[in-house]
Design an enzyme around this catalytic site. Sequence first.
Site, PDB file in Angstrom:
ATOM      1  N   GLU A   1      53.379 -40.796  95.741  1.00  9.08           N
ATOM      2  CA  GLU A   1      52.429 -41.900  95.768  1.00  9.08           C
ATOM      3  C   GLU A   1      52.999 -43.147  95.096  1.00  9.08           C
ATOM      4  O   GLU A   1      52.762 -44.278  95.551  1.00  9.08           O
ATOM      5  CB  GLU A   1      51.131 -41.480  95.057  1.00  9.08           C
TER       6      GLU A   1
ATOM      7  N   HIS B   1      65.570 -55.323  82.600  1.00 14.48           N
ATOM      8  CA  HIS B   1      66.665 -54.365  82.407  1.00 14.48           C
ATOM      9  C   HIS B   1      66.232 -53.344  81.368  1.00 14.48           C
ATOM     10  O   HIS B   1      65.805 -53.724  80.280  1.00 14.48           O
ATOM     11  CB  HIS B   1      67.914 -55.101  81.926  1.00 14.48           C
TER      12      HIS B   1
ATOM     13  N   HIS C   1      67.101 -49.429  79.380  1.00 14.54           N
ATOM     14  CA  HIS C   1      68.004 -48.319  79.067  1.00 14.54           C
ATOM     15  C   HIS C   1      67.223 -47.002  79.103  1.00 14.54           C
ATOM     16  O   HIS C   1      67.597 -46.050  78.421  1.00 14.54           O
ATOM     17  CB  HIS C   1      68.623 -48.513  77.681  1.00 14.54           C
TER      18      HIS C   1
ATOM     19  N   HIS D   1      73.964 -45.937  81.902  1.00  6.29           N
ATOM     20  CA  HIS D   1      73.576 -47.205  81.281  1.00  6.29           C
ATOM     21  C   HIS D   1      72.078 -47.506  81.422  1.00  6.29           C
ATOM     22  O   HIS D   1      71.382 -47.618  80.418  1.00  6.29           O
ATOM     23  CB  HIS D   1      74.440 -48.318  81.909  1.00  6.29           C
TER      24      HIS D   1
END
Lengths: 265, 265, 265, 265
Positions: free
Chosen positions: C169, C143, C145, C225
Amino acid sequence: MGATDTPTSGSRTPYHHEDDPTGCKLNYHEAEALVESDDPEHPANLICELCREFYKLGWVTGTGGGISIKQGNLVFLAPSGVQKERIKPEHIFVLPYPQSAVPRPGSKRDMIRVPKKTGLKESACTPLFWNAFTMRNAGACIHTHSQHAVLLTLLLGKKADAFRISHQEMIKGVRIGGSGKTLRFFDTLTVPIIENTADEEDLTDGMAEAMAKYPDAAAILVRRHGVYVWGNTWEQAKTQAECLDYLFEIGCKMLQAGLPLVGDD
Amino acid sequence: MGATDTPTSGSRTPYHHEDDPTGCKLNYHEAEALVESDDPEHPANLICELCREFYKLGWVTGTGGGISIKQGNLVFLAPSGVQKERIKPEHIFVLPYPQSAVPRPGSKRDMIRVPKKTGLKESACTPLFWNAFTMRNAGACIHTHSQHAVLLTLLLGKKADAFRISHQEMIKGVRIGGSGKTLRFFDTLTVPIIENTADEEDLTDGMAEAMAKYPDAAAILVRRHGVYVWGNTWEQAKTQAECLDYLFEIGCKMLQAGLPLVGDD
Amino acid sequence: MGATDTPTSGSRTPYHHEDDPTGCKLNYHEAEALVESDDPEHPANLICELCREFYKLGWVTGTGGGISIKQGNLVFLAPSGVQKERIKPEHIFVLPYPQSAVPRPGSKRDMIRVPKKTGLKESACTPLFWNAFTMRNAGACIHTHSQHAVLLTLLLGKKADAFRISHQEMIKGVRIGGSGKTLRFFDTLTVPIIENTADEEDLTDGMAEAMAKYPDAAAILVRRHGVYVWGNTWEQAKTQAECLDYLFEIGCKMLQAGLPLVGDD
Amino acid sequence: MGATDTPTSGSRTPYHHEDDPTGCKLNYHEAEALVESDDPEHPANLICELCREFYKLGWVTGTGGGISIKQGNLVFLAPSGVQKERIKPEHIFVLPYPQSAVPRPGSKRDMIRVPKKTGLKESACTPLFWNAFTMRNAGACIHTHSQHAVLLTLLLGKKADAFRISHQEMIKGVRIGGSGKTLRFFDTLTVPIIENTADEEDLTDGMAEAMAKYPDAAAILVRRHGVYVWGNTWEQAKTQAECLDYLFEIGCKMLQAGLPLVGDD
């Protein structure tokens, strides 16, 4: 700095002020010991390490910016006008906290430990860091010259008295007043902007006024200069400095793209 | 480079010029010792370390740019056309200072120490660094190919003979003439721009003329090329190079956003 | 963390759940051993190293973002709200996999190993990482940001339900569904965008719905987010996170330059 | 990789081709020794170090890009589809040079040394690197996915068959044909642009044609993909890759600012 080093001038005499509010009555070696530690989390070591990290982020280039850490009744400070990415623990100043008045750089008032290297003065940011300690009970205060902060104050224009942004995940890393609960995603973050002055020290009152006017603000932007950010601990100050710098950067990009900063349209 | 190494060609013969203005009459091992030191602040070590740092900043990619340090009557210089982030102390040239004329690269005139590795020539910037040493009594001179410097000279346009900016905190890190008092926040910083030439060496006179015309300038921008920055010491040269590069960068961003560079509107 | 350390509170008690689906019945020292290894490729070490790398890329500043690795029937997770570039193996949580329900942060349900340092909670991303493990059989989930991800969702506008790009590419580094065959150069990569929620945990259902609706998607963007990216292994998750971040970045630049994202005109 | 390791499968069998054009008839341990050296300048070590450096520059993220070095009659190559910043000398392939035909990845034809780790294939760029070796007698060839290269090919538009720029100091770091004399400041640098193909290998002929058509070109840009740069040595290839990437970047900025790339107006 060996244990056999001895002070050779008055400027190295440790703190012995008669009406010492902190009760510090240290001799020379006790004062030196305050910045000598093998613990990487000791404030004198942390300030050096964090300044190296901040340099990589572009926050403290050209000797500008830095961080001050308050631990118990001691405040640790870097010197003024030196390359922040190259300071060592032996360059750190130690001041007692609290003091009867805001310490002014160069006054040598209420010093507990002055670096032996001659010519060093405590950071010109000292009274500004002090605002965070006295008005927010902060444990650390960071000052950066980040271009994101400076460009933002320019893009917002001279009439803007604050940067406001909402609906950004990174807002959730910022605390109310810098020390309270964290903001929520849809809250509007407000960071006051004050005008710069010719001398850094003269920002002290303007910063204090903005902090009084905006009690929920976690930082103060200084137009054409940078930002002051604080927190309960150095970790919280650093986390908030990173979140705010992120928001300053994306704020610039949004302004340049014509996107509104507040709301989720 | 072991102590038992011996020179094997005339090009490695140390400096023995008859009319030596510096009085340097070193034999081979004495000359080698000039670049061998455990002290990280020794010029031969510093040049290598700083070039690695400047590489990370994008100042000396593609073998361009570098730094020269003058210490007493010795000038330390990197070679020409080598990867600046990979030079080692044994690659450093040492020249005496002052000299009766500006040293031209490849002339092998008045050399105290020439690296043993064959094929190395002293930096093509040598006569330009010399301008800073002779005209400003500088202790160090930095040359960068920073894109901020180059883009700025392009955005300002061909008719601009200087970059001017005021009301920026980072201006306070720049000294009048590169070696005097620091500028104030509201002062207008002026960095002259000269036109580039086909050969770096041919910039020497143009740079000297601009330095004479702008005695307060702390640096000279070269259009479509980069910048030369100097200072009393390597620390001051580096601090000023960082402050100026910051100002070149934010100057580009302000021009691109249509913001005026001078004044605080 | 020495072998003689003993748990001093219930929160450190290792996992002994009666209806343990994974069969883990470890005592305290066996649980501690799960995060102690000299192998740099051990998940507890890798998470720390990769978080340091991701910090340099601007992916996990301000304590945000991270990576979870599933190895056999164990899931390794970083704590919530800590500086990701500074976590150590001893801060890592270990959960059994699979579980009868998606684990919610703070529930302390089905924990195999909880860090001794008090006050640490497992990452708020835990249920989102779980989506990748259960719905795609992923071996790792990242995850970030990244500002490229966030800016992209802003530039595409509120009505865009996905980012689509072709003829790049770097698309060839992304796998169908995150775990299948790699896409081809002229394929259109589609990354769904979901709306952010006040609490990270509340993204769980929205992410699951988007993953069900777009079975070929290798990642889910969260507007304002960041992004969730997964892969069969940590190497594939990292490779895809890099390729996607590259595409988010060049996507922003193309949108800003008015260039179409799909097609090769 | 200890000296007692023995090959356990045919894929690890060293090169014993009957009509070996290079005369390499190595047994297993001789082949392994080709990538084992304490010398940081050994090609197997250099490739690993340079890939780490290129990763920091954003040239080889997501397993893309890399460098091949030719030393004598040996070509050293990284594997395909692995994280380039994490490869180790033991992952390096060694091929003989010259070969009777361009080596195609996966053909296992004419291999001197194949890494023991199963599943590794030589870089898909192999036949493109070969173009530089055979057509320009290059000693090294670098392939990057730099966003500056890719964005430039997009900003120039589909009809542009080359990037042309003049009057930039960094042009002076580029050699005619990649291996001849360096260009001059006011020369126009020309880098041909070819169209990308679905498979990297299929770029081979297009690259060769462009190299034949532009004998003075030091590199080939591939639209929506990246760039191939070569040089007589790895140092020259790296220097030219840095100079060209600098020029691609400033070229993008100039196009975005509406400034002409050729001429000094």
